[in-house]
Design a protein around this motif. Sequence first.
Motif, PDB file in Angstrom:
ATOM      1  N   TYR A   1       0.886  -9.332  -3.971  1.00 24.92           N
ATOM      2  CA  TYR A   1       1.721  -9.811  -2.746  1.00 24.92           C
ATOM      3  C   TYR A   1       2.662  -8.587  -2.180  1.00 24.92           C
ATOM      4  O   TYR A   1       2.726  -8.601  -0.922  1.00 24.92           O
ATOM      5  CB  TYR A   1       2.799 -10.842  -3.413  1.00 24.92           C
ATOM      6  CG  TYR A   1       3.405 -11.529  -2.060  1.00 24.92           C
ATOM      7  CD1 TYR A   1       3.101 -12.056  -1.056  1.00 24.92           C
ATOM      8  CD2 TYR A   1       5.023 -11.368  -2.114  1.00 24.92           C
ATOM      9  CE1 TYR A   1       3.724 -12.570   0.121  1.00 24.92           C
ATOM     10  CE2 TYR A   1       5.624 -11.739  -1.129  1.00 24.92           C
ATOM     11  CZ  TYR A   1       5.077 -12.358   0.011  1.00 24.92           C
ATOM     12  OH  TYR A   1       5.942 -12.867   1.184  1.00 24.92           O
ATOM     13  N   TRP A   2       3.384  -7.842  -3.093  1.00 24.53           N
ATOM     14  CA  TRP A   2       4.006  -6.999  -2.471  1.00 24.53           C
ATOM     15  C   TRP A   2       3.130  -6.003  -1.540  1.00 24.53           C
ATOM     16  O   TRP A   2       3.604  -5.446  -0.331  1.00 24.53           O
ATOM     17  CB  TRP A   2       4.636  -5.755  -3.534  1.00 24.53           C
ATOM     18  CG  TRP A   2       5.833  -6.412  -3.954  1.00 24.53           C
ATOM     19  CD1 TRP A   2       6.469  -7.511  -3.769  1.00 24.53           C
ATOM     20  CD2 TRP A   2       6.489  -5.631  -5.148  1.00 24.53           C
ATOM     21  NE1 TRP A   2       7.603  -7.738  -4.758  1.00 24.53           N
ATOM     22  CE2 TRP A   2       7.547  -6.525  -5.597  1.00 24.53           C
ATOM     23  CE3 TRP A   2       6.396  -4.556  -6.067  1.00 24.53           C
ATOM     24  CZ2 TRP A   2       8.590  -6.259  -6.583  1.00 24.53           C
ATOM     25  CZ3 TRP A   2       7.455  -4.364  -7.004  1.00 24.53           C
ATOM     26  CH2 TRP A   2       8.508  -5.021  -7.133  1.00 24.53           C
ATOM     27  N   GLY A   3       1.752  -5.794  -1.902  1.00 20.17           N
ATOM     28  CA  GLY A   3       1.153  -4.889  -0.956  1.00 20.17           C
ATOM     29  C   GLY A   3       0.744  -5.610   0.248  1.00 20.17           C
ATOM     30  O   GLY A   3       0.695  -5.124   1.270  1.00 20.17           O
ATOM     31  N   PHE A   4       0.382  -6.936   0.181  1.00 22.54           N
ATOM     32  CA  PHE A   4       0.084  -7.935   1.414  1.00 22.54           C
ATOM     33  C   PHE A   4       1.513  -7.748   2.229  1.00 22.54           C
ATOM     34  O   PHE A   4       1.230  -7.689   3.561  1.00 22.54           O
ATOM     35  CB  PHE A   4      -0.282  -9.270   1.064  1.00 22.54           C
ATOM     36  CG  PHE A   4      -0.629 -10.072   2.174  1.00 22.54           C
ATOM     37  CD1 PHE A   4      -1.762 -10.185   2.496  1.00 22.54           C
ATOM     38  CD2 PHE A   4       0.675 -10.884   2.718  1.00 22.54           C
ATOM     39  CE1 PHE A   4      -1.927 -11.076   3.558  1.00 22.54           C
ATOM     40  CE2 PHE A   4       0.315 -11.684   3.735  1.00 22.54           C
ATOM     41  CZ  PHE A   4      -1.011 -11.838   4.255  1.00 22.54           C
ATOM     42  N   LEU A   5       2.773  -7.851   1.695  1.00 21.27           N
ATOM     43  CA  LEU A   5       3.946  -7.745   2.592  1.00 21.27           C
ATOM     44  C   LEU A   5       3.985  -6.385   3.131  1.00 21.27           C
ATOM     45  O   LEU A   5       4.576  -6.377   4.331  1.00 21.27           O
ATOM     46  CB  LEU A   5       4.941  -8.251   1.659  1.00 21.27           C
ATOM     47  CG  LEU A   5       6.366  -8.651   2.609  1.00 21.27           C
ATOM     48  CD1 LEU A   5       6.181  -9.656   3.665  1.00 21.27           C
ATOM     49  CD2 LEU A   5       7.282  -9.004   1.361  1.00 21.27           C
ATOM     50  N   PHE A   6       3.732  -5.352   2.540  1.00 23.00           N
ATOM     51  CA  PHE A   6       3.783  -4.142   2.874  1.00 23.00           C
ATOM     52  C   PHE A   6       3.093  -3.666   4.102  1.00 23.00           C
ATOM     53  O   PHE A   6       3.434  -3.022   4.929  1.00 23.00           O
ATOM     54  CB  PHE A   6       3.686  -3.132   1.499  1.00 23.00           C
ATOM     55  CG  PHE A   6       3.551  -1.657   2.004  1.00 23.00           C
ATOM     56  CD1 PHE A   6       4.699  -0.965   2.581  1.00 23.00           C
ATOM     57  CD2 PHE A   6       2.497  -1.025   1.987  1.00 23.00           C
ATOM     58  CE1 PHE A   6       4.770   0.170   2.789  1.00 23.00           C
ATOM     59  CE2 PHE A   6       2.411   0.349   2.260  1.00 23.00           C
ATOM     60  CZ  PHE A   6       3.482   1.068   2.818  1.00 23.00           C
ATOM     61  N   LEU A   7       1.877  -4.175   3.875  1.00 25.18           N
ATOM     62  CA  LEU A   7       0.858  -3.899   5.188  1.00 25.18           C
ATOM     63  C   LEU A   7       1.741  -4.750   6.242  1.00 25.18           C
ATOM     64  O   LEU A   7       1.252  -4.137   7.676  1.00 25.18           O
ATOM     65  CB  LEU A   7      -0.687  -4.431   4.986  1.00 25.18           C
ATOM     66  CG  LEU A   7      -1.056  -6.024   4.978  1.00 25.18           C
ATOM     67  CD1 LEU A   7      -1.442  -6.130   6.611  1.00 25.18           C
ATOM     68  CD2 LEU A   7      -2.196  -6.351   4.439  1.00 25.18           C
ATOM     69  N   CYS A   8       2.278  -5.886   6.235  1.00 20.75           N
ATOM     70  CA  CYS A   8       2.769  -6.445   7.324  1.00 20.75           C
ATOM     71  C   CYS A   8       3.946  -5.856   7.922  1.00 20.75           C
ATOM     72  O   CYS A   8       4.323  -5.941   9.176  1.00 20.75           O
ATOM     73  CB  CYS A   8       3.412  -7.871   6.737  1.00 20.75           C
ATOM     74  SG  CYS A   8       2.015  -8.940   6.526  1.00 20.75           S
ATOM     75  N   PHE A   9       4.542  -4.787   7.217  1.00 17.96           N
ATOM     76  CA  PHE A   9       5.735  -3.977   7.458  1.00 17.96           C
ATOM     77  C   PHE A   9       5.393  -2.860   8.193  1.00 17.96           C
ATOM     78  O   PHE A   9       6.147  -1.882   8.825  1.00 17.96           O
ATOM     79  CB  PHE A   9       6.762  -3.617   6.450  1.00 17.96           C
ATOM     80  CG  PHE A   9       7.172  -4.851   5.721  1.00 17.96           C
ATOM     81  CD1 PHE A   9       7.380  -6.149   6.366  1.00 17.96           C
ATOM     82  CD2 PHE A   9       7.944  -4.889   4.593  1.00 17.96           C
ATOM     83  CE1 PHE A   9       8.092  -7.244   5.863  1.00 17.96           C
ATOM     84  CE2 PHE A   9       8.753  -6.201   3.923  1.00 17.96           C
ATOM     85  CZ  PHE A   9       8.624  -6.907   4.655  1.00 17.96           C
ATOM     86  N   LEU A  10       3.945  -2.212   8.036  1.00 15.91           N
ATOM     87  CA  LEU A  10       3.373  -0.993   8.673  1.00 15.91           C
ATOM     88  C   LEU A  10       3.580  -0.920  10.127  1.00 15.91           C
ATOM     89  O   LEU A  10       3.331  -2.019  10.819  1.00 15.91           O
ATOM     90  CB  LEU A  10       2.170  -0.780   7.878  1.00 15.91           C
ATOM     91  CG  LEU A  10       2.090  -0.374   6.382  1.00 15.91           C
ATOM     92  CD1 LEU A  10       0.786  -0.287   5.961  1.00 15.91           C
ATOM     93  CD2 LEU A  10       3.038   1.047   6.199  1.00 15.91           C
ATOM     94  N   PRO A  11       3.469   0.177  10.575  1.00 19.44           N
ATOM     95  CA  PRO A  11       3.373   0.330  12.039  1.00 19.44           C
ATOM     96  C   PRO A  11       1.917   0.309  12.380  1.00 19.44           C
ATOM     97  O   PRO A  11       1.014   0.016  11.494  1.00 19.44           O
ATOM     98  CB  PRO A  11       3.466   1.633  12.286  1.00 19.44           C
ATOM     99  CG  PRO A  11       3.370   2.431  10.817  1.00 19.44           C
ATOM    100  CD  PRO A  11       3.694   1.313  10.082  1.00 19.44           C
ATOM    101  N   SER A  12       1.469   0.276  13.729  1.00 16.27           N
ATOM    102  CA  SER A  12       0.134   0.155  14.129  1.00 16.27           C
ATOM    103  C   SER A  12      -0.634   1.284  14.027  1.00 16.27           C
ATOM    104  O   SER A  12      -0.129   2.409  13.723  1.00 16.27           O
ATOM    105  CB  SER A  12       0.133  -0.084  15.873  1.00 16.27           C
ATOM    106  OG  SER A  12      -1.039  -0.477  16.050  1.00 16.27           O
ATOM    107  N   THR A  13      -2.004   1.281  14.133  1.00 12.04           N
ATOM    108  CA  THR A  13      -2.829   2.429  14.052  1.00 12.04           C
ATOM    109  C   THR A  13      -2.688   3.177  15.090  1.00 12.04           C
ATOM    110  O   THR A  13      -2.326   2.749  16.374  1.00 12.04           O
ATOM    111  CB  THR A  13      -4.325   2.122  13.829  1.00 12.04           C
ATOM    112  OG1 THR A  13      -4.764   1.369  14.998  1.00 12.04           O
ATOM    113  CG2 THR A  13      -4.605   1.259  12.617  1.00 12.04           C
TER     114      THR A  13
END
Length: 323
Positions: free
Chosen positions: A99-111
């Motif tokens: 879940y941390w990984g899932f939330l981390f991807l939500c916090f990332l910038p765009s490509t």
Amino acid sequence: MLKLLAIDRFTLLLVLMVVLASIVPISGQAADIFAVITTIAIAILFFLHGAKLSREAVVQGMMDWKLHGLVFSFTFILFPILGLLAKPILLPLLGQQLYWGFLFLCFLPSTVQSSIAFTSIANGNVASAVCSASFSNIIGMFITPILVSFFILGQSEHGFDPTASIIKITLLLLVPFILGQILRPYVYPKMQKKPSIVKAFDQGSILMVVYGAFSGAVVAGLWHQIEGQTLLILILACSVLLTMVMLLALYIPKWLGFKRADQVAIFFCGSKKTLASGVPMAQILFIGQPLGMIVLPIMIFHQIQLMVCGMIANRWSKQSTTE
């Protein structure tokens, strides 16, 4: 079949790194040396990214602040809100690390690269896409650590200093990027002559980080912790997340009255998350954490977004040529 599924060689190499790490994981002193080499490769990667970025395109695209504001809202407001709202459902199903990984991807910038490429294929506003995606990555070097600090590691038992992480990210990612921009007149002409070398650094550094991350996770018992059912739930969660954001990124710009070319740029820049910046940031932010499980969601999301965006971009390209 691979073209139909929008699966490229890089995706196959990512899978190969996971398999290789599962069979022959690197550990001990060799892992420490490999980590140093990987860090150097990442710094070179962001130096090349800085040298590739056209200043003219940035200046042209910076004028459209409404478009960039909307993309920023999708990337750093909508995505995090959806990730946090999913916590009561996903945390019991996935466990804390995934879940941390899932939330981390939500916090990332765009490509950057794929956002620009898909916008170009679909005949969208490429200049604005270049500026918006690049700005997202630069500002993400500061916003992502703050969000991780507040919503993930700040809630854990381990102390976390966001200032130290921002400094590390600045030194490893932003400083090489700025140097690349400064030296662009000298470096970029040589890069054009040898695009294969640039691509090798672009993809090779990410493959190295993935191999190192999954090696550590395998040594710590990754595949004994993740069941097939959990993996399917993670794939479904990433698919639902992408679908929700894409629908909003499709209709909100229309409702706000943006031109078609701008709608295309907003759609592709606002609905995607970066693997190229995400994996190096995870390596800095989640020291001492099960990195393999944390980067797994972004790897899955990355492939899903490429497949879906590839099909949509091709369809929109055909529609624009017939209009």
